[in-house]
Design a protein around this motif. Structure first.
Motif, PDB file in Angstrom:
ATOM      1  N   ASP A 225       4.050  83.858  -3.511  1.00  0.00           N
ATOM      2  CA  ASP A 225       3.495  85.214  -3.620  1.00  0.00           C
ATOM      3  C   ASP A 225       3.169  85.644  -5.053  1.00  0.00           C
ATOM      4  OD1 ASP A 225       6.194  85.168  -4.259  1.00  0.00           O
ATOM      5  OD2 ASP A 225       6.536  87.235  -3.635  1.00  0.00           O
ATOM      6  N   TYR A 226       3.601  84.878  -6.070  1.00  0.00           N
ATOM      7  CA  TYR A 226       3.291  85.267  -7.447  1.00  0.00           C
ATOM      8  C   TYR A 226       3.501  84.092  -8.384  1.00  0.00           C
ATOM      9  CZ  TYR A 226       8.009  85.296  -9.456  1.00  0.00           C
ATOM     10  OH  TYR A 226       9.225  84.916  -9.948  1.00  0.00           O
ATOM     11  N   ASP A 227       2.997  84.257  -9.616  1.00  0.00           N
ATOM     12  CA  ASP A 227       3.224  83.254 -10.647  1.00  0.00           C
ATOM     13  C   ASP A 227       3.536  83.972 -11.959  1.00  0.00           C
ATOM     14  OD1 ASP A 227       2.679  81.187 -12.792  1.00  0.00           O
ATOM     15  OD2 ASP A 227       2.198  80.007 -11.015  1.00  0.00           O
ATOM     16  N   PRO A 228       4.628  83.619 -12.645  1.00  0.00           N
ATOM     17  CA  PRO A 228       4.993  84.302 -13.891  1.00  0.00           C
ATOM     18  C   PRO A 228       4.001  84.073 -15.027  1.00  0.00           C
ATOM     19  CG  PRO A 228       6.399  82.401 -13.524  1.00  0.00           C
ATOM     20  CD  PRO A 228       5.617  82.601 -12.265  1.00  0.00           C
ATOM     21  N   GLU A 229       3.151  83.065 -14.890  1.00  0.00           N
ATOM     22  CA  GLU A 229       2.071  82.851 -15.867  1.00  0.00           C
ATOM     23  C   GLU A 229       0.715  83.063 -15.199  1.00  0.00           C
ATOM     24  OE1 GLU A 229       5.480  81.834 -17.515  1.00  0.00           O
ATOM     25  OE2 GLU A 229       4.817  80.281 -16.118  1.00  0.00           O
ATOM     26  N   GLY A 230       0.648  84.072 -14.350  1.00  0.00           N
ATOM     27  CA  GLY A 230      -0.542  84.300 -13.547  1.00  0.00           C
ATOM     28  C   GLY A 230      -1.731  84.870 -14.294  1.00  0.00           C
ATOM     29  N   VAL A 231      -2.747  85.249 -13.544  1.00  0.00           N
ATOM     30  CA  VAL A 231      -4.043  85.646 -14.095  1.00  0.00           C
ATOM     31  C   VAL A 231      -3.956  86.984 -14.825  1.00  0.00           C
ATOM     32  CG1 VAL A 231      -6.431  86.217 -13.542  1.00  0.00           C
ATOM     33  CG2 VAL A 231      -5.276  84.376 -12.295  1.00  0.00           C
ATOM     34  N   LEU A 232      -3.569  88.036 -14.103  1.00  0.00           N
ATOM     35  CA  LEU A 232      -3.602  89.380 -14.684  1.00  0.00           C
ATOM     36  C   LEU A 232      -2.600  89.547 -15.819  1.00  0.00           C
ATOM     37  CD1 LEU A 232      -5.008  92.104 -14.426  1.00  0.00           C
ATOM     38  CD2 LEU A 232      -3.226  92.798 -12.806  1.00  0.00           C
ATOM     39  N   SER A 233      -1.423  88.943 -15.687  1.00  0.00           N
ATOM     40  CA  SER A 233      -0.389  89.102 -16.713  1.00  0.00           C
ATOM     41  C   SER A 233      -0.710  88.367 -18.007  1.00  0.00           C
ATOM     42  CB  SER A 233       0.967  88.642 -16.172  1.00  0.00           C
ATOM     43  OG  SER A 233       0.929  87.283 -15.785  1.00  0.00           O
ATOM     44  N   THR A 234      -1.792  87.569 -18.003  1.00  0.00           N
ATOM     45  CA  THR A 234      -2.221  86.922 -19.248  1.00  0.00           C
ATOM     46  C   THR A 234      -2.775  87.955 -20.227  1.00  0.00           C
ATOM     47  OG1 THR A 234      -2.713  84.852 -18.090  1.00  0.00           O
ATOM     48  CG2 THR A 234      -3.747  85.150 -20.232  1.00  0.00           C
ATOM     49  N   LEU A 235      -3.321  89.060 -19.713  1.00  0.00           N
ATOM     50  CA  LEU A 235      -3.869  90.101 -20.594  1.00  0.00           C
ATOM     51  C   LEU A 235      -2.812  90.680 -21.530  1.00  0.00           C
ATOM     52  CD1 LEU A 235      -6.253  91.979 -18.130  1.00  0.00           C
ATOM     53  CD2 LEU A 235      -6.928  90.623 -20.123  1.00  0.00           C
ATOM     54  N   PRO A 236      -1.677  91.179 -21.028  1.00  0.00           N
ATOM     55  CA  PRO A 236      -0.655  91.677 -21.952  1.00  0.00           C
ATOM     56  C   PRO A 236      -0.026  90.578 -22.806  1.00  0.00           C
ATOM     57  CG  PRO A 236       0.154  91.706 -19.698  1.00  0.00           C
ATOM     58  CD  PRO A 236      -1.309  91.420 -19.615  1.00  0.00           C
TER      59      PRO A 236
END
Length: 361
Positions: A187-198
């Motif tokens: 359901d998620y990835d700690p190095e995912g797409v959106l969280s790369t922005l911050p």
């Protein structure tokens, strides 16, 4: 090597050593709490390690490109280095011992630590080259504020968003839509797409510290400490509205981790660069070949997990036969194994350093 700041190399080395330490316990079933990530909201010492490295990436970018003439060759080098990091990360995620030595495409995890380093390096380097420090401050602030507003206030298919681990969490939602089965969890990835922005904002905060270190200011240690405490305080205040969370790389997480990084660097800088105290050499060796040492530790750990010895793996056999004893607890055995792994790679880094072998990725 002449233009390197000793404290930055030591801090980078400490970070790499900690990355190897927390990634290589004897058994994941028995690990001391500080060496585990927070379950979701909040943070542990382990949660500081990866953002520390991205913070140092920002500092290094300042030293690499601050005084150099920027040409087309510069941009090519940035692109090539980014692709190398992403490629190494994808290789680690895809490698297996079964011919043709790569997992089935649907089972490959696309994001990862090296992939995020590559992406963050690329965008931070381009931004640093293109913008002055005031514009960079504006970009950093905009990323953190817009990420908070997006994550906390924009509905998902008519449903109010959440910061919890749920389908109506924007980071989880986008990762599932974009990455599908190519994630760390379903359901998620700690190095995912959106969280790369911050994560880019983390590196930009490192850029500001790098500019301070290269400046002519006299009281750098005091300024670093003040900046670190300010970031840490602001992050914990923001935590009341946008929880500190590594998996989401929340804006409060960015400020808190950058605050700790700045404070720790200030202490190292004071003793190593101001007082010229000779310490931390063991970490300096690891910092000089940071990516190489980290990649090797990850690849060899994967081999040890894949190669079978009887009904277990090389890793399992070594841990059970050399480290597990009745007279010590399993947690102690587990951390001793991790320390043995760290010692090996520090010695390897020392040999490379003494032979003046510096492998650039």
């Amino acid at each position: 090597m002449k233009n390197r700041v000793v404290s930055v190399d030591i801090f980078r080395g400490i970070t790499i050593v900690l990355m190897i330490l927390v990634n290589n316990p004897g058994t994941w079933s028995s690990v001391y709490a500080p060496f585990l990530h927070a379950d979701w909201h909040g943070y542990t010492p382990t949660d500081l390690v990866f953002p520390f490295f991205l913070f140092i990436v920002g500092i290094s970018i300042v030293y690499a490109y601050h005084t150099k003439e920027v040409t087309g060759k510069t941009y090519r080098k940035i692109v090539i280095r980014s692709l190398k990091l992403i490629g190494l990360g994808l290789f680690l995620g895809a490698f297996t011992l079964s011919f043709p030595f790569f997992k089935d495409f649907n089972d490959i995890r696309f994001p990862g630590v090296l992939q995020r380093i590559g992406l963050v390096f690329f965008f931070t380097a381009i931004l640093f080259i293109k913008l002055n420090w005031k514009a960079l401050v504006a970009v950093c602030a905009a990323i953190l504020i817009m990420y908070w507003l997006w994550m906390g206030f924009v509905p998902i298919n008519g449903t109010a968003p959440t910061f919890d681990r749920a389908p109506n969490n924007w980071a989880n939602f986008i990762d599932l839509k974009v990455l599908g089965s190519h994630m760390w969890k379903t359901d998620y990835d700690p190095e995912g797409v959106l969280s790369t922005l911050p994560a880019i904002a983390t590196s930009l905060l490192g850029v500001f510290v790098g500019l301070l270190l290269k400046s002519a200011y006299k009281k750098k240690t005091q300024i670093l400490l003040l900046l670190g405490v300010s970031l840490l305080t602001a992050g914990h205040i923001w935590d009341l509205f946008f929880p500190i969370n590594k998996a989401l790389w929340s804006s409060s997480f960015v400020l808190v981790t950058a605050g700790w990084a700045t404070i720790i660097l200030a202490v190292i800088y004071y003793f190593s660069d101001v007082k010229n105290k000779k310490f931390g050499g063991v970490f300096k060796y690891a910092g000089a070949n940071a990516i190489t040492v980290f990649f090797l530790s990850s690849f060899i750990a994967k081999l040890f997990a894949l190669i079978k010895v009887g009904n277990t793996s090389v890793h399992g056999w070594l841990f059970k036969n050399l480290y597990v004893h009745q007279f010590i607890s399993l947690k102690i055995s587990s951390i001793v194994y991790a320390l043995t792994v760290v010692t090996f790679y520090v010695l390897l880094a020392y040999v490379l350093y003494r032979k003046k072998i510096f492998i650039k990725v």
